[in-house]
Write a protein that holds these residues in place. Structure first.
Motif, mmCIF file in Angstrom:
data_model
loop_
_atom_site.group_PDB
_atom_site.id
_atom_site.type_symbol
_atom_site.label_atom_id
_atom_site.label_comp_id
_atom_site.label_asym_id
_atom_site.label_seq_id
_atom_site.Cartn_x
_atom_site.Cartn_y
_atom_site.Cartn_z
ATOM 1 N N TYR A 36 0.783 -1.269 -0.227
ATOM 2 C CA TYR A 36 0.043 0.097 -0.173
ATOM 3 C C TYR A 36 0.821 1.189 -0.033
ATOM 4 N N ALA A 37 0.683 2.086 -1.076
ATOM 5 C CA ALA A 37 1.469 3.240 -1.091
ATOM 6 C C ALA A 37 0.941 4.372 0.170
ATOM 7 N N GLY A 135 -1.254 -6.833 -5.967
ATOM 8 C CA GLY A 135 -0.253 -5.700 -6.535
ATOM 9 C C GLY A 135 -0.106 -4.498 -5.732
ATOM 10 N N GLU A 136 0.342 -3.292 -6.315
ATOM 11 C CA GLU A 136 0.672 -2.067 -5.447
ATOM 12 C C GLU A 136 -0.802 -1.298 -5.395
ATOM 13 N N VAL A 137 -1.182 -0.911 -4.259
ATOM 14 C CA VAL A 137 -2.504 -0.503 -4.236
ATOM 15 C C VAL A 137 -2.044 1.236 -4.149
ATOM 16 N N ILE A 138 -2.481 1.771 -5.273
ATOM 17 C CA ILE A 138 -2.098 3.237 -5.186
ATOM 18 C C ILE A 138 -3.529 4.045 -5.430
ATOM 19 N N ALA A 139 -3.236 5.457 -5.112
ATOM 20 C CA ALA A 139 -4.490 6.452 -5.401
ATOM 21 C C ALA A 139 -4.476 6.844 -6.761
ATOM 22 N N GLU A 140 -5.449 7.441 -7.060
ATOM 23 C CA GLU A 140 -6.021 7.879 -8.429
ATOM 24 C C GLU A 140 -5.008 8.450 -9.048
ATOM 25 N N GLU A 141 -4.288 9.344 -8.459
ATOM 26 C CA GLU A 141 -3.476 10.466 -9.136
ATOM 27 C C GLU A 141 -2.055 9.740 -9.619
ATOM 28 N N GLU A 142 -1.958 8.608 -8.607
ATOM 29 C CA GLU A 142 -0.513 8.078 -8.929
ATOM 30 C C GLU A 142 -0.762 7.019 -10.186
ATOM 31 N N PHE A 143 -2.171 6.367 -10.182
ATOM 32 C CA PHE A 143 -2.597 5.724 -11.479
ATOM 33 C C PHE A 143 -2.706 6.443 -12.650
ATOM 34 N N ARG A 144 -3.039 7.569 -12.687
ATOM 35 C CA ARG A 144 -2.974 8.542 -13.906
ATOM 36 C C ARG A 144 -1.677 8.621 -14.461
ATOM 37 N N PHE A 158 -0.994 -4.509 -19.783
ATOM 38 C CA PHE A 158 -1.307 -3.550 -18.476
ATOM 39 C C PHE A 158 -2.096 -4.359 -17.595
ATOM 40 N N TYR A 159 -1.758 -4.021 -16.246
ATOM 41 C CA TYR A 159 -2.196 -4.821 -15.263
ATOM 42 C C TYR A 159 -2.846 -3.950 -14.117
ATOM 43 N N PHE A 160 -3.521 -3.060 -14.503
ATOM 44 C CA PHE A 160 -4.358 -1.976 -13.488
ATOM 45 C C PHE A 160 -5.817 -2.660 -13.191
ATOM 46 N N MET A 161 -5.973 -2.798 -12.028
ATOM 47 C CA MET A 161 -7.678 -3.120 -11.611
ATOM 48 C C MET A 161 -8.029 -2.171 -10.590
ATOM 49 N N MET A 162 -9.288 -1.725 -10.589
ATOM 50 C CA MET A 162 -9.878 -0.503 -9.836
ATOM 51 C C MET A 162 -10.321 -1.337 -8.429
ATOM 52 N N LEU A 163 -10.014 -0.953 -7.245
ATOM 53 C CA LEU A 163 -10.081 -1.493 -5.947
ATOM 54 C C LEU A 163 -11.336 -0.849 -5.499
ATOM 55 N N GLN A 164 -11.456 0.352 -5.504
ATOM 56 C CA GLN A 164 -12.635 1.086 -5.044
ATOM 57 C C GLN A 164 -12.551 2.750 -5.581
ATOM 58 N N ASN A 165 -13.511 3.420 -5.297
ATOM 59 C CA ASN A 165 -13.650 4.909 -5.926
ATOM 60 C C ASN A 165 -12.083 5.462 -5.550
ATOM 61 N N GLY A 166 -11.361 5.836 -6.657
ATOM 62 C CA GLY A 166 -10.079 6.608 -6.343
ATOM 63 C C GLY A 166 -9.037 5.826 -5.865
ATOM 64 N N GLU A 167 -9.091 4.471 -5.938
ATOM 65 C CA GLU A 167 -8.047 3.565 -5.824
ATOM 66 C C GLU A 167 -7.933 2.211 -6.658
ATOM 67 N N PHE A 168 -6.640 1.933 -7.000
ATOM 68 C CA PHE A 168 -6.331 1.014 -7.729
ATOM 69 C C PHE A 168 -5.290 0.035 -7.615
ATOM 70 N N ILE A 169 -5.290 -1.204 -7.929
ATOM 71 C CA ILE A 169 -4.290 -2.263 -7.689
ATOM 72 C C ILE A 169 -3.438 -2.280 -9.018
ATOM 73 N N ASP A 170 -2.079 -1.863 -8.872
ATOM 74 C CA ASP A 170 -1.202 -2.013 -10.121
ATOM 75 C C ASP A 170 -0.472 -3.397 -10.050
ATOM 76 N N ALA A 171 -0.688 -4.117 -10.675
ATOM 77 C CA ALA A 171 0.245 -5.532 -10.870
ATOM 78 C C ALA A 171 1.276 -5.461 -12.015
ATOM 79 N N THR A 172 1.791 -4.384 -12.525
ATOM 80 C CA THR A 172 2.493 -4.411 -13.521
ATOM 81 C C THR A 172 4.053 -4.870 -13.279
ATOM 82 N N LEU A 173 4.559 -4.509 -12.134
ATOM 83 C CA LEU A 173 5.766 -4.764 -11.776
ATOM 84 C C LEU A 173 5.854 -5.545 -10.534
#
Length: 682
Positions: A36-37, A135-144, A158-173
């Motif tokens: 978690y970021a 993956g890494e759970v990040i905020a929407e700004e970081e996701f963009r 690409f390996y992004f998945m929305m977790l909830q409003n304004g939060e995403f899982i990034d499994a890229t790295l």
């Protein structure tokens, strides 16, 4: 959540392809848990842990409570039980698949056109947990920012998945093997969001039975995000052609599967709606943050829940809903329920906790507040435990003050709840103590409206609506069994005996003896439970008395301290007043002393002149004597009266008295002077 299974003829098998799991693991950092970021990211909206009401069920070294075939309210509402927090179901129950990493047997293989893929190494049953998407759970700004960064790096996948409003899982790295599950427009798996110890976790589950060798796929257009459009190679008849880019922007705004199911709408219906809007050249309005199609959701008017499965789907989403529009549409499905058994289902699935949350969401909406309170008034009578635990009564009291128009209905609801009774829940200790009873409480499935409660050390079957208590299970109860698979041999053993030999039939006398023995053991267990309850009550009372005595002692010491401080304050004020008065008197005395000194100094020095000539007294000695005489005379006057001021002029009598005192003083002074002179000469 399931759909019709495709024809076995259409199923492709990839079990002959080389296992590339180890090779694939070298391409990213494999995470044991999501990172978690920020600490706050990934937290469930309703962060208060909710217990299930299942009972501990140990056999053959395993706790079978909360399994797939149980009515575990946590499992039904997508919440995992947690050791130490779920009281009655015990530790290590079957509803801990994320925590215990109970993944399906899978392998990574190399596809012809899609890069790596994931296949089943053994058959996977419908709704079985396959793998967690980490993956890494990040905020929407970081996701963009990462979207742009990965696009600039020319990342193919690409390996992004929305977790909830304004939060995403990034499994890229950093991620898990689940990142290699490919997209299909006709998938055999789906993604579901679960709450695990207060955090949201995304799991991949089987949409239907998946045979060994089949590729495991889910719909990216609902669950994943990419920066650049890619051609879709799923080869399904309903394939939309592309993933990511502009196509993904439209498709990714589809409602998540669990929300769509709760709203009784299919993704195909929403896709048709999007296609129709685009053909008309109309702009599609998206919800801020949640990225769903507002106008589409507003157009939905789903009917009320018609069965327990509908209620379960709605409640599992409502417990985590953070969007007012979605929450309103889902609540309307509950509001239209007329079947009392479904009302009981709502209450069972953390209903009061969910409705307390809705009252908070809509506290400024009079119409929705009215509907929620009306719905609460319709709910059947139960024990008061759920109301107290959820604190919904406090929320209703707050609403009553905030929305004056609802005061009468809120008062009616609070009065209704005030008549509900509170009971101690049956917990795992009660089950252990009654383990030898004729009726096993763990295996009783009760009709709607019935609960197992604890009264005077005994388990009772209680129906608050009917105001009925029974010692034995009510009519309509059924036994439940473990879902653990067993062989024909096991089945025979269970029928005939543990070793497979046929169990001899008991005669009436022996049966009655065993029955009496069981009854005695049951009574002994009940008595033991009573004794332990009394000991616990006594200990609690002693603790309360100790706390009360400690509190009284603290209050007494505080009162003493206050009295001492008050006395000290009074004493200080008194001393201050005395000093002030003394200072005032001293000031007055000094003033009078000055006046009397001046009065006597006006004529005493003249009385000493004759002594200067007759006795060879120097002028300085005369001045000293005059000063001393003035002080003595002043002191006498002040001693007589501290308030009397001297007259303007001395009277004859006063002059005579002063002259006589001066003469007496000088005679003594001169005698002493002569004596000192003689002693000096000698």
């Amino acid at each position: 959540m399931s759909s019709r299974s495709p024809s076995p003829v259409a199923t492709k098998k990839f079990d002959a392809y080389e296992d590339k799991t180890q090779e694939a693991l070298a391409t990213f950092e494999n995470l044991e848990e999501c990172s978690y970021a920020l600490k706050r990211l990934g937290s469930a909206k309703n962060n208060e842990f909710m217990e299930c009401d299942c009972f501990e069920d140990f056999s053959e070294g395993f706790n079978h409570a909360c399994d797939e075939n149980s009515d575990c309210i946590n499992r039904l509402t997508l919440i995992e039980c947690v050791n130490g927090l779920c009281g009655s179901c015990g530790d290590d129950c079957q509803n801990q698949r994320f925590q215990k990493k109970q993944y399906a047997d899978i392998a990574v293989f190399q596809t012809k056109l899609k890069g790596y893929g994931v296949r089943a190494e053994s058959d996977i049953e419908e709704n079985q947990f396959i793998y967690e998407y980490k993956g890494e759970v990040i905020a929407e700004e970081e996701f963009r920012e990462r979207l742009v960064e990965y696009d600039e790096r020319n990342y193919k996948h690409f390996y992004f998945m929305m977790l909830q409003n304004g939060e995403f899982i990034d499994a890229t790295l950093k991620g898990s093997l689940a990142r290699f599950c490919n997209h299909s427009c006709n998938p055999n798996a789906y993604v579901n969001k679960w709450v695990v110890a207060g955090k949201l976790r995304m799991g991949i589950f089987a949409k239907r039975k998946i045979s060994r060798g089949e590729e495991i796929t889910f719909d990216y257009n609902v669950d994943r995000y990419g920066a650049t459009a890619q051609k879709c190679y799923c080869e399904e008849p309903n394939c939309i052609g592309f993933l990511g880019g502009k196509t993904q922007t439209d498709a990714a705004s589809l409602l998540p599967q669990n929300i769509a199911d709760a709203l009784a709408v299919s993704s195909s219906a929403e896709k048709k709606w999007i296609k129709m809007k685009k053909s008309q050249g109309l702009k599609i309005e998206k919800a801020e943050g949640n990225n769903f199609n507002i106008e589409f959701v507003e157009s939905l008017h789903p009917s009320g829940c018609e069965n327990p499965q509908d209620v379960t789907k709605v409640m599992s989403v409502l417990l985590q809903a953070d969007d007012r529009l979605i929450a309103q549409k889902l609540f309307n499905r509950l509001y239209e329920i007329e079947d009392e058994s479904l009302h009981h289902q709502v209450i069972k699935l953390h209903g009061y906790t969910c409705l307390a949350k809705l009252l908070q969401i809509f506290e400024d909406d009079l119409e929705m507040g009215q509907k929620i309170v009306s719905f609460l008034l319709k709910l059947p009578k139960t024990t008061k435990n759920g109301i107290t635990a959820s604190q919904i009564d406090q929320q209703v009291s707050y609403l009553k003050e905030k929305q004056k128009g609802l005061a009468e209905d809120c008062d009616e609801l609070l009065a209704k709840w005030a008549e509900f009774e509170t009971y101690k829940r049956i917990d795992k200790k009660d089950i252990r103590e009654a383990s030898n009873r004729m009726v096993d409480l763990r295996r009783i499935r009760l009709p709607p409206g019935w609960e197992i409660v604890h009264e005077n050390g005994k388990p009772m079957y209680y129906n608050a609506q009917q105001k009925t208590k029974l010692h034995n299970p009510p009519t309509g109860s059924s036994k439940t069994f473990n879902s653990k698979p067993y062989s024909a041999k096991d089945s025979a053993s269970r029928r005939n005996g543990t070793n497979g030999t046929k169990r001899p039939r008991l005669d009436n006398e022996e049966y009655e003896k065993n029955k009496q023995k069981r009854l005695e053991m049951e009574m002994e267990a009940i008595e033991q439970a009573k004794k332990e309850e009394m000991r616990a009550l006594k200990g609690k009372m002693e603790l309360e008395n100790q706390k009360r005595n400690d509190l009284l002692r603290i209050i007494e010491e505080a009162n003493k301290q206050r009295e001492l401080e008050k006395e000290a304050q009074i004493k200080e004020e008194k001393e201050r007043e005395e000093r002030k008065l003394k200072k005032k008197k001293l000031s007055q005395t000094n003033h009078l002393e000055h006046k009397w000194n001046k009065f006597f100094a006006s004529f005493v020095p003249n009385l000493l002149r004759k002594y200067e000539h007759e006795n060879d007294l120097s002028h300085d000695h005369a001045k000293l004597c005059a000063r001393d005489i003035v002080k003595i005379l002043t002191a006498k006057e002040l001693k007589k009266d501290l308030t009397k001021s001297p007259p303007k002029e001395p009277t004859k009598e006063k002059r005579l008295k002063v002259k006589q005192f001066t003469q007496s003083y000088m005679e003594k002074f001169l005698q002493k002077r002569k004596k000192d002179l003689r002693n000096h000469k000698q």
